[in-house]
Write a protein that holds these residues in place. Structure first.
Motif, PDB file in Angstrom:
ATOM      1  N   SER A 422     -24.477   0.108 -51.861  1.00 41.58           N
ATOM      2  CA  SER A 422     -25.233  -1.230 -52.084  1.00 41.58           C
ATOM      3  C   SER A 422     -25.404  -1.219 -53.656  1.00 41.58           C
ATOM      4  CB  SER A 422     -26.499  -1.120 -51.416  1.00 41.58           C
ATOM      5  OG  SER A 422     -27.372  -2.449 -51.852  1.00 41.58           O
ATOM      6  N   SER A 423     -24.946  -2.482 -54.053  1.00 41.09           N
ATOM      7  CA  SER A 423     -25.168  -2.832 -55.355  1.00 41.09           C
ATOM      8  C   SER A 423     -25.833  -4.092 -55.832  1.00 41.09           C
ATOM      9  CB  SER A 423     -23.829  -2.907 -56.087  1.00 41.09           C
ATOM     10  OG  SER A 423     -23.758  -3.529 -57.482  1.00 41.09           O
ATOM     11  N   THR A 424     -26.674  -4.051 -56.675  1.00 43.62           N
ATOM     12  CA  THR A 424     -27.622  -5.199 -57.080  1.00 43.62           C
ATOM     13  C   THR A 424     -27.222  -5.768 -58.404  1.00 43.62           C
ATOM     14  OG1 THR A 424     -29.607  -4.202 -57.261  1.00 43.62           O
ATOM     15  CG2 THR A 424     -29.253  -4.933 -55.177  1.00 43.62           C
ATOM     16  N   CYS A 425     -26.328  -5.169 -59.276  1.00 45.35           N
ATOM     17  CA  CYS A 425     -26.175  -5.547 -60.423  1.00 45.35           C
ATOM     18  C   CYS A 425     -25.568  -6.971 -60.427  1.00 45.35           C
ATOM     19  CB  CYS A 425     -24.753  -4.563 -60.805  1.00 45.35           C
ATOM     20  SG  CYS A 425     -25.354  -2.908 -61.643  1.00 45.35           S
ATOM     21  N   PRO A 426     -25.831  -7.524 -61.557  1.00 46.11           N
ATOM     22  CA  PRO A 426     -26.488  -7.321 -62.655  1.00 46.11           C
ATOM     23  C   PRO A 426     -27.822  -7.194 -63.030  1.00 46.11           C
ATOM     24  CG  PRO A 426     -25.886  -9.527 -62.705  1.00 46.11           C
ATOM     25  CD  PRO A 426     -25.513  -9.049 -61.471  1.00 46.11           C
ATOM     26  N   ALA A 429     -32.356  -3.030 -62.322  1.00 46.63           N
ATOM     27  CA  ALA A 429     -33.062  -2.243 -61.478  1.00 46.63           C
ATOM     28  C   ALA A 429     -31.872  -1.333 -60.522  1.00 46.63           C
ATOM     29  CB  ALA A 429     -33.988  -2.765 -60.610  1.00 46.63           C
ATOM     30  N   CYS A 430     -30.805  -2.084 -60.471  1.00 51.80           N
ATOM     31  CA  CYS A 430     -29.663  -1.311 -59.450  1.00 51.80           C
ATOM     32  C   CYS A 430     -29.386   0.074 -59.921  1.00 51.80           C
ATOM     33  CB  CYS A 430     -28.140  -2.297 -59.692  1.00 51.80           C
ATOM     34  SG  CYS A 430     -27.080  -1.692 -58.693  1.00 51.80           S
ATOM     35  N   CYS A 431     -28.838   0.226 -61.301  1.00 50.68           N
ATOM     36  CA  CYS A 431     -28.247   1.490 -61.720  1.00 50.68           C
ATOM     37  C   CYS A 431     -28.339   1.605 -63.189  1.00 50.68           C
ATOM     38  CB  CYS A 431     -26.826   1.665 -61.386  1.00 50.68           C
ATOM     39  SG  CYS A 431     -25.735   0.235 -62.022  1.00 50.68           S
ATOM     40  N   ARG A 432     -29.118   0.567 -63.893  1.00 51.96           N
ATOM     41  CA  ARG A 432     -29.224   0.942 -65.432  1.00 51.96           C
ATOM     42  C   ARG A 432     -30.743   1.581 -65.723  1.00 51.96           C
ATOM     43  NH1 ARG A 432     -24.827  -2.925 -67.510  1.00 51.96           N
ATOM     44  NH2 ARG A 432     -23.707  -3.051 -65.686  1.00 51.96           N
TER      45      ARG A 432
HETATM   46 ZN   LIG Z   1     -25.412  -1.321 -60.109  1.00 47.95          ZN
END
Ligand SMILES: [Zn+2]
Length: 490
Positions: A422-426, A429-432
């Motif tokens: 699951s990705s919520t980028c941009p 909070a997703c992965c940064r």
């Molecule tokens: Zn992400």
């Protein structure tokens, strides 16, 4: 401006200010020299900005011409004429003037003001043109973005080039499967060109075409039967087939690049044969870029990009394509299926970081290089299915991803994968953001040394052929030109 250059500039201005005040006081070089106790020749060098006066001498001069030291040291020209003289001097000492191989003209007082103004005007224009002739990285990025959006709007399909390429390869005897080197050579012959492999191509070129003698120079094959050269040869041919003129702008240059790459891909995977193959695989619900690649004997990236040309137009499948480096940065991308590609404020995607939960990056963890890896990714724009193949070059690892929205996954091999992220980028909070209390713990203690980011699009001189050293190319051509050009061979 380098410190050295700015220092030199200040010396020119200082010299002119000294001269201005000396002549205003009616002093000759000899008279001033006698008063401050130095040779007139030294004073002359100082006034011409060729020598830096010691501070004590500067004080003596200031006293002798009746001004303060700070007044001598301001960087303002003492008069309109002196300003022009300073500018002319500066221009003649610059690197641009040095490339012209012309002798410098000293801006003496005997030079008429009109001549001085004329020369300075010409130097300003020369400088302006030289600056304009550089394609800035920003300009290059904008041109790239514009082209990508245009391609996305046309589903990455260029019918005219398809037809051209198909007709040419048929005429050269192509039937199906991998295009042979022999067929490529025949295609060149149809256009009146001979393909010649040489080991000393100019460093700034991939291929060089000699229009006068009908020759296409290519690098030597490093692997016997290696396939990369077919594409290079076809791209060189494409400029002729597509009637390209010398590019007039960076955008023009990029567009030609896209077109020749497209032409080469059409020859290597001709529309009719490729679509027949893909429709068959679609009917079997077993579409796979790796099979397409193997059927036509091309690289995975070439097959993946070619798939984007044909998938929407002929198979009614919207797609995206990504080439991502092992640092997570996007190198090339295309999407007409709604996948939001990471982009900067100008809309450029090159060099942007891809979400770490996307298949393009998760795929690096898949160690089996022999096959593709598959995954579903839930994003704010919907769920996408992707197939990723990783590889490596001397520059590091990379991944090639082809994907499609969930509704079209049913046509592909690997649709039954259970891998799902699951990705919520941009959204940051997703992965940064750092996980847990890591930031609190490490922020005061971490001191990393950054690796300079690889320049995706460096500034390229906008000559006839951006990034190419013309002189090197001409030397090369002279080295290889046949002794006597035959009539009518061009
Ligand atoms: Zn992400």
């Amino acid at each position: 401006m380098t410190p050295e250059k700015s220092n030199q500039t200040d010396l020119i201005t200082l010299g002119r200010r000294i001269r201005h005040h000396r002549t205003a006081r009616g002093l000759t070089l000899d008279a001033l020299g006698a008063e401050v106790g130095v040779a007139p020749s030294l004073l002359s060098m100082i006034e011409n900005g060729r020598r830096e006066p010691r501070l004590t001498l500067l004080h003596q001069i200031a006293t002798a011409v009746d001004v303060s030291v700070p007044d001598l040291l301001t960087d303002e020209a003492p008069s309109h004429r002196a300003g022009l003289e300073i500018e002319l001097d500066r221009a003649q000492r610059g690197p641009l003037y040095a490339t012209l191989g012309l002798p410098p003209v000293p801006s003496s007082r005997r030079m008429p003001l009109a001549v001085l103004e004329n020369l300075v005007g010409l130097h300003r224009e020369l400088q302006r043109r030289a600056t304009e002739a550089i394609a800035t990285p920003e300009e290059a990025r904008r041109a790239n973005t514009e082209l990508r959006l245009e391609r996305q709007a046309r589903d990455n399909y260029l019918p005219d080039i398809e037809a051209h390429a198909e007709a040419m390869s048929r005429e050269a005897g192509y039937l199906n499967g991998p295009l042979t080197h022999r067929t490529v050579a025949r295609m060149a012959e149809q256009l009146g060109f001979t393909i010649i492999h040489v080991a000393d191509l100019p460093h700034s070129t991939r291929t060089v075409t000699d229009l006068a003698n009908g020759r296409i120079y290519l690098p030597p094959a490093s692997i016997p039967g290696g396939h990369g050269l077919r594409s290079l040869a076809l791209q060189a041919i494409a400029h002729r087939v597509l009637g390209h003129e010398r590019p007039t702008s960076y955008a023009d240059f990029l567009r030609q690049r896209v077109e020749i790459t497209y032409f080469a891909a059409c020859c290597l995977m001709p529309e009719t044969a490729a679509v027949e193959f893909l429709e068959d695989r679609k009917r079997a619900r077993d579409l796979a870029v790796e099979d397409f690649r193997d059927a036509f004997g091309v690289t995975h990236e070439a097959a993946a990009q070619r798939f984007t040309n044909l998938a929407t137009r002929h198979l009614q499948i919207p797609v995206h394509f990504l080439r991502v480096g092992d640092d997570g940065a996007l190198f090339r991308g295309y999407a007409n299926d709604g996948l939001p590609l990471p982009a900067d404020v100008t809309g450029a995607i090159e060099g942007q970081m891809v979400c770490r939960w996307w298949a393009a990056r998760v795929g690096f963890g898949h160690r089996d290089r022999a096959t593709e890896s598959y995954q579903y990714t839930d994003t704010p724009a919907g769920t996408f299915w992707c197939s990723t193949q990783t590889g490596s070059t001397t520059g590091g690892e990379f991944s090639i991803t082809v994907g499609t929205p969930f509704s079209s996954a049913k046509w592909f091999r690997g649709r039954d994968t259970t891998v799902r992220h699951s990705s919520t980028c941009p959204d940051e909070a997703c992965c940064r953001r750092p996980e847990g209390d890591a930031a609190e713990r490490w922020a005061p203690a971490a001191w990393p040394s950054a690796r300079m980011h690889q320049q995706v699009l460096a500034a390229l001189p906008r000559g006839a052929f951006p990034g190419v050293d013309d002189a090197e190319v001409y030397r090369f051509l002279e080295r290889h030109a046949p002794a006597e050009p035959q009539d009518g061979e061009a």
